[in-house]
Design an enzyme around this catalytic site. Structure first.
Site, short mmCIF file in Angstrom:
data_model
loop_
_atom_site.label_atom_id
_atom_site.label_comp_id
_atom_site.label_asym_id
_atom_site.label_seq_id
_atom_site.Cartn_x
_atom_site.Cartn_y
_atom_site.Cartn_z
N ASP A 1 -4.51 1.41 2.85
CA ASP A 1 -4.78 1.09 1.45
C ASP A 1 -4.97 2.39 0.67
OD1 ASP A 1 -4.53 -1.59 1.83
OD2 ASP A 1 -6.69 -2.03 1.78
N ASP B 1 2.80 -0.93 -7.28
CA ASP B 1 2.86 -2.12 -8.15
C ASP B 1 2.13 -1.90 -9.46
OD1 ASP B 1 4.43 -3.66 -6.55
OD2 ASP B 1 2.86 -5.05 -5.89
N ASP C 1 -7.25 3.86 -0.90
CA ASP C 1 -8.45 4.71 -0.80
C ASP C 1 -8.70 5.20 0.62
OD1 ASP C 1 -8.94 1.94 -0.27
OD2 ASP C 1 -11.08 2.38 -0.14
N ASP D 1 -3.47 -10.11 5.88
CA ASP D 1 -3.68 -9.38 7.13
C ASP D 1 -4.15 -10.30 8.25
OD1 ASP D 1 -6.03 -9.92 5.82
OD2 ASP D 1 -6.72 -7.84 5.72
#
Length: 498
Positions: free
Chosen positions: A195, A136, A197, A289
């Site tokens: 994610d 994105d 990282d 989540d």
């Protein structure tokens, strides 16, 4: 001479005015103190003591259960059926389930190579895994870099898809939802989410997928986070203490007692059938989540937490990034509670015990009371009682119970016990932001859906560490890097809170 006399008299006039105002304020305070201030403060103290007891009983319950789990509990591999997926000569690789790996990202210049590389390095039959990068990014340069990285891995034979959208509607939830719409996803049985990282070990799927294959009632397998930069500064050490309690105690207790624990948004594997039955991804809050986990739990699905399976990731290392993250993590659950509490109460598929656990323990105590009582009681009410000695706070409520709660929270990170005083001060300061965010979520105020992506440094952390002089002191008050992004102003505020 007349002019000189006038100027010398002027300060006396002001002094008289100040004395009059001070005297009037003193009179007003003395008149309001007994009939108004004392009763109101006494009521607030009683409410805060009740919330403190709620938090205390929750922590003690968690402590007792986790001790019993450590002494007598069984590993997830013993509680559920687990055996490695074996090769089938006749079926070949088709004996393995099809796995989708989603990596949502937004302008992740520092970490995109780490996350994509780790996902592409997962050990699984190459024709039974699809890596899906959901980009994105709004920076065209970063977009091009991510796409080139995907092409580089594709040239090595990795089945990797680079997906973009025209807008950022729904933020992370919107990206994940859009990613599930692609035709190639229909052939997948499970979806692992990381994610930008997060760096899973190559055997991640071998350790998680068997739970889903052999136990059709399980919807989610959640792993633990391992912080690669916990030693970067004092602020990251404080975060490690808070999050270690969450993973060591809260998640473990929720999983072992078959009650409920939330999906952490990353480093987990979902059964796609369960995800779809629960209604898929929704962007109505900033905790998509948790939203999905609650809805799936209400459908009767079970979750498994693997505390010994750790996935490397990064903690926010600047105060600005941490504040934005904590706003999202505090506002989102409060807003979700507002939206779902009646749905939970009316649900007929789960037991009353699970309803009570989700509403009271998970939402009210951990997501609402914990933030509010920390700020209101310890930062406002206790200092106020100094000005109103008529209102007494019992020693058990002001000293003993808070001390026990603090110790129970800190034991999850034994190596940082000597930093407990700093942790108490840090948590008290952050409680202001968390309490504000909690009320924003409950009242659905203007910033309720604010989503600011947490800044990540990735390889910049190594460069930063190597650039430090070897004989430089570990930290100095007022410096930015060793403590927090604004430690210079935090110290006076911390001392005031104490």
């Amino acid at each position: 001479m007349d002019q000189l006399s006038a100027t010398t008299l002027l300060p006396d006039r002001f002094q008289g005015t100040r004395d009059d105002v001070s005297e009037q304020l003193g009179v007003v305070w003395s008149q309001m103190k007994a009939p108004v201030i004392v009763p109101l403060l006494s009521i607030v103290v009683a409410i805060c003591l009740a919330m403190t007891l709620m938090l205390f009983m929750e922590r003690v319950y968690m402590g007792i259960v986790i001790v019993l789990i450590k002494l007598f509990g069984r590993k997830p591999e013993k509680r559920y059926k687990w055996e490695p997926i074996k090769d089938d000569v006749e079926l070949g690789n088709s004996a393995y389930p099809m796995v989708l790996v989603q990596i949502p990202m937004y302008n992740e210049k520092e970490v995109y190579q780490l996350s994509i590389g780790a996902a592409c390095g997962l050990s699984w039959p190459s024709d039974r895994i699809i890596i899906q990068v959901l980009d994105d990014s709004t920076d065209p340069t970063i977009k091009d870099l991510v796409e080139l990285e995907c092409q580089r891995w594709a040239s090595k034979g990795i089945n990797i898809k680079y997906e973009i959208r025209d807008n950022r509607s729904g933020y992370k939830a919107g990206a994940l939802k859009e990613g599930m719409k692609h035709s190639y996803v229909k052939q997948c049985d499970y979806v692992a989410i990381f994610d930008a990282d997060f760096q899973p070990e190559p055997d991640f799927l071998w350790r998680t997928i068997p739970f889903l294959v052999h136990n059709p009632e399980i919807a989610l397998v959640q792993s633990r986070w391992k912080f690669v930069n916990s030693d970067e500064c004092l602020m990251t050490r404080m975060q490690e203490m808070s999050l270690d309690y969450h993973f060591t105690v809260e998640q473990e207790v929720g999983s072992s007692t078959y009650a409920f624990f939330g999906f952490n948004g990353t480093a987990g594997v979902w059964r796609i059938a369960a995800l779809n039955e629960a209604g898929g991804w929704k962007d109505r809050t900033t905790v998509e989540d948790m939203d999905l986990a609650v809805r799936a739990s209400l459908k009767g699905w079970k979750f498994v937490y693997l505390g010994d399976l750790k996935v490397k990731n990064e903690l926010p290392s600047t105060l600005k990034a941490y504040r934005y993250q904590q706003h999202r993590w505090s506002c989102g659950p409060a807003n979700l509670f507002r939206k779902m509490v009646m749905e939970i109460v009316r649900n007929k598929k789960v037991s009353m015990w699970k309803k009570v656990h989700v509403i009271y323990s998970f939402f009210i105590v951990r997501k609402l009371v914990a933030h509010i009582v920390t700020f209101v009681f310890y930062c406002l009410v206790l200092p106020a009682t100094v000005l109103v000695p008529e209102v007494e706070v019992p020693r058990w409520g002001a000293v003993y119970i808070p001390s026990i709660i603090t110790i129970l929270n800190a034991v999850g990170t034994p190596r940082s016990l000597h930093l407990m005083v700093f942790w108490i001060l840090f948590e008290n300061v952050m409680s202001l932001h968390r309490t504000k965010a909690t009320f924003i979520g409950l009242l659905e105020a203007s910033r309720v859906n604010e989503w600011v992506v947490t800044e990540k440094l990735g390889d910049a952390l190594k460069v930063k560490a190597s650039a430090k002089a070897p004989k430089k002191p570990r930290f100095k008050i007022g410096e930015r890097t060793p403590l927090t992004g604004a430690w210079g102003w935090s110290i006076p505020l911390l001392l005031w809170v104490l």
